[in-house]
Design a protein around this motif. Structure first.
Motif, PDB file in Angstrom:
ATOM      1  N   TYR A 137     -22.049 -25.680 -24.772  1.00 24.88           N
ATOM      2  CA  TYR A 137     -21.586 -24.676 -23.800  1.00 24.88           C
ATOM      3  C   TYR A 137     -21.075 -23.424 -24.533  1.00 24.88           C
ATOM      4  O   TYR A 137     -21.299 -22.305 -24.091  1.00 24.88           O
ATOM      5  CB  TYR A 137     -20.508 -25.251 -22.872  1.00 24.88           C
ATOM      6  CG  TYR A 137     -21.094 -25.961 -21.665  1.00 24.88           C
ATOM      7  CD1 TYR A 137     -21.480 -27.298 -21.750  1.00 24.88           C
ATOM      8  CD2 TYR A 137     -21.281 -25.302 -20.448  1.00 24.88           C
ATOM      9  CE1 TYR A 137     -22.031 -27.960 -20.656  1.00 24.88           C
ATOM     10  CE2 TYR A 137     -21.828 -25.954 -19.354  1.00 24.88           C
ATOM     11  CZ  TYR A 137     -22.205 -27.280 -19.462  1.00 24.88           C
ATOM     12  OH  TYR A 137     -22.752 -27.923 -18.373  1.00 24.88           O
ATOM     13  N   ASP A 196     -22.611 -19.745 -24.082  1.00 24.78           N
ATOM     14  CA  ASP A 196     -21.754 -18.616 -23.699  1.00 24.78           C
ATOM     15  C   ASP A 196     -21.864 -17.466 -24.708  1.00 24.78           C
ATOM     16  O   ASP A 196     -21.830 -16.296 -24.330  1.00 24.78           O
ATOM     17  CB  ASP A 196     -20.288 -19.070 -23.580  1.00 24.78           C
ATOM     18  CG  ASP A 196     -20.099 -20.048 -22.419  1.00 24.78           C
ATOM     19  OD1 ASP A 196     -21.040 -20.187 -21.598  1.00 24.78           O
ATOM     20  OD2 ASP A 196     -19.033 -20.677 -22.357  1.00 24.78           O
ATOM     21  N   TRP A 207     -17.943 -29.540 -15.598  1.00 28.08           N
ATOM     22  CA  TRP A 207     -18.551 -28.318 -16.158  1.00 28.08           C
ATOM     23  C   TRP A 207     -19.018 -27.400 -15.032  1.00 28.08           C
ATOM     24  O   TRP A 207     -18.868 -26.186 -15.104  1.00 28.08           O
ATOM     25  CB  TRP A 207     -19.738 -28.664 -17.059  1.00 28.08           C
ATOM     26  CG  TRP A 207     -19.377 -29.169 -18.415  1.00 28.08           C
ATOM     27  CD1 TRP A 207     -19.706 -30.371 -18.960  1.00 28.08           C
ATOM     28  CD2 TRP A 207     -18.629 -28.474 -19.429  1.00 28.08           C
ATOM     29  NE1 TRP A 207     -19.208 -30.473 -20.233  1.00 28.08           N
ATOM     30  CE2 TRP A 207     -18.542 -29.325 -20.536  1.00 28.08           C
ATOM     31  CE3 TRP A 207     -18.008 -27.220 -19.486  1.00 28.08           C
ATOM     32  CZ2 TRP A 207     -17.876 -28.966 -21.705  1.00 28.08           C
ATOM     33  CZ3 TRP A 207     -17.346 -26.859 -20.648  1.00 28.08           C
ATOM     34  CH2 TRP A 207     -17.288 -27.727 -21.737  1.00 28.08           C
ATOM     35  N   LEU A 216     -25.093 -26.301 -17.791  1.00 27.92           N
ATOM     36  CA  LEU A 216     -26.136 -26.243 -18.822  1.00 27.92           C
ATOM     37  C   LEU A 216     -26.968 -27.513 -18.689  1.00 27.92           C
ATOM     38  O   LEU A 216     -26.428 -28.619 -18.676  1.00 27.92           O
ATOM     39  CB  LEU A 216     -25.491 -26.188 -20.208  1.00 27.92           C
ATOM     40  CG  LEU A 216     -26.443 -26.241 -21.401  1.00 27.92           C
ATOM     41  CD1 LEU A 216     -27.258 -24.961 -21.519  1.00 27.92           C
ATOM     42  CD2 LEU A 216     -25.657 -26.466 -22.691  1.00 27.92           C
TER      43      LEU A 216
END
Ligand SMILES: [Zn+2]
Ligand SMILES: [Zn+2]
Length: 223
Positions: A201, A205, A65, A72
Motif C-alpha cells: 500500500y 501510494d 484497507w 489494492l
C-alpha cells in the motif's frame, strides 16, 4: 535439467501456455514431488489480497484497507504454510541464492500479460548483508522497472509485530518522472510475501503521489 530441491531430474515439462506465450521461456526447476510440498493457491480467494478462503468476499484485513481508501488488488501463488516459511528462511534468512529460480516458470506464466512490473526494493543494508536482492532474484526472469527506492528504516519488517508493521511510515521514493510513469497504463507491484499489505500500500501510494494516473495492482509469491 535437475531439480534444485532434490537434485533428481525434473519430471515437470513446460506448459503449452508458456510455449505459446510471448516473453521468456522458463523451464520448471522443481520436480513434482518437491513442488507438492507447497500449497498452491487455487479456488476461492479474497478478491482484495488473494488469500485462500472459502468465499470470494473481502477478508477482514481488506475490509479495513477499504475503509481507509482504495483497495489494492493482490494475487498470490502460494499460501504461507510451514513449507513456505522454511523455504523463505532458506532463501532470504540463510541467503541461499540457488533457490531464486524455484518458481520461475509459474511466476512467468502468471505475469505474462502484466504491463509494467515494478519490484519492491530491498533496503540498502539488507542488500549488503545478503549480497542479492531477493525480489529481483524471484522476478528477474521478467522485464522489471526499478522505479522505487526504499530508505532505511530502524528495524526490518520481519522483526516487527503485526501492529508495528501496520504503523510503519512511508519509506518509498519514486525514481521515475511523472512522464515516464504515465507511459504505462497499468503497474503491477511485485513482492515475495503479502503479510499485512502495509508495504505494498505504501508503494502504491508513493506512485500515485508521484503522479501516476493508471491502475495499480500487485502480485506476491506468497499470501
Ligand atoms: Zn525435487
Ligand atoms: Zn483480503
Amino acid at each position: 535439467m535437475r531439480c534444485i530441491g532434490c537434485d533428481r531430474p525434473t519430471d515437470r515439462s513446460l506448459q503449452l501456455t508458456t510455449l505459446f506465450a510471448h516473453g521468456p521461456l522458463l523451464a520448471p526447476r522443481l520436480c513434482h514431488s518437491c513442488l507438492s510440498r507447497f500449497c498452491l493457491i487455487t479456488g476461492a480467494t479474497c478478491v482484495g489480497c488473494g488469500r485462500m478462503q472459502p468465499t470470494e468476499q473481502l477478508c477482514s484485513d481488506c475490509r479495513k484497507w477499504e475503509h481507509q481508501g482504495r483497495l489494492l488488488h493482490n494475487r498470490a501463488l502460494f499460501a504461507y504454510d510451514a513449507s513456505m516459511k522454511a523455504w523463505i528462511y532458506q532463501y532470504k534468512g540463510l541467503g541461499d541464492y540457488r533457490l531464486h529460480v524455484a518458481f520461475q516458470d509459474l511466476i512467468a506464466a502468471r505475469l505474462r500479460h502484466a504491463a509494467a512490473l515494478v519490484p519492491i526494493p530491498s533496503e540498502p543494508k539488507h542488500f549488503e548483508l545478503r549480497g542479492f536482492d531477493p525480489i529481483i532474484g524471484l522476478f528477474g526472469c521478467l522485464r522489471l522497472r526499478s522505479w522505487l527506492r526504499k530508505t532505511a528504516t530502524e528495524r526490518p519488517q520481519a522483526q516487527k509485530t503485526r501492529q508495528e508493521r501496520l504503523k510503519t511510515p512511508q519509506s518509498f521514493h519514486v525514481l521515475a518522472s511523472e512522464q515516464m510513469l504515465n507511459r504505462a497504463r497499468q503497474i503491477t507491484l511485485l513482492d515475495d510475501l503479502y503479510t499485512t499489505g502495509r508495504t505494498l500500500y505504501h508503494a502504491r501510494d508513493a506512485l500515485v503521489a508521484a503522479g501516476f494516473k493508471g491502475t495499480i495492482d500487485s502480485f506476491t509469491l506468497i499470501r
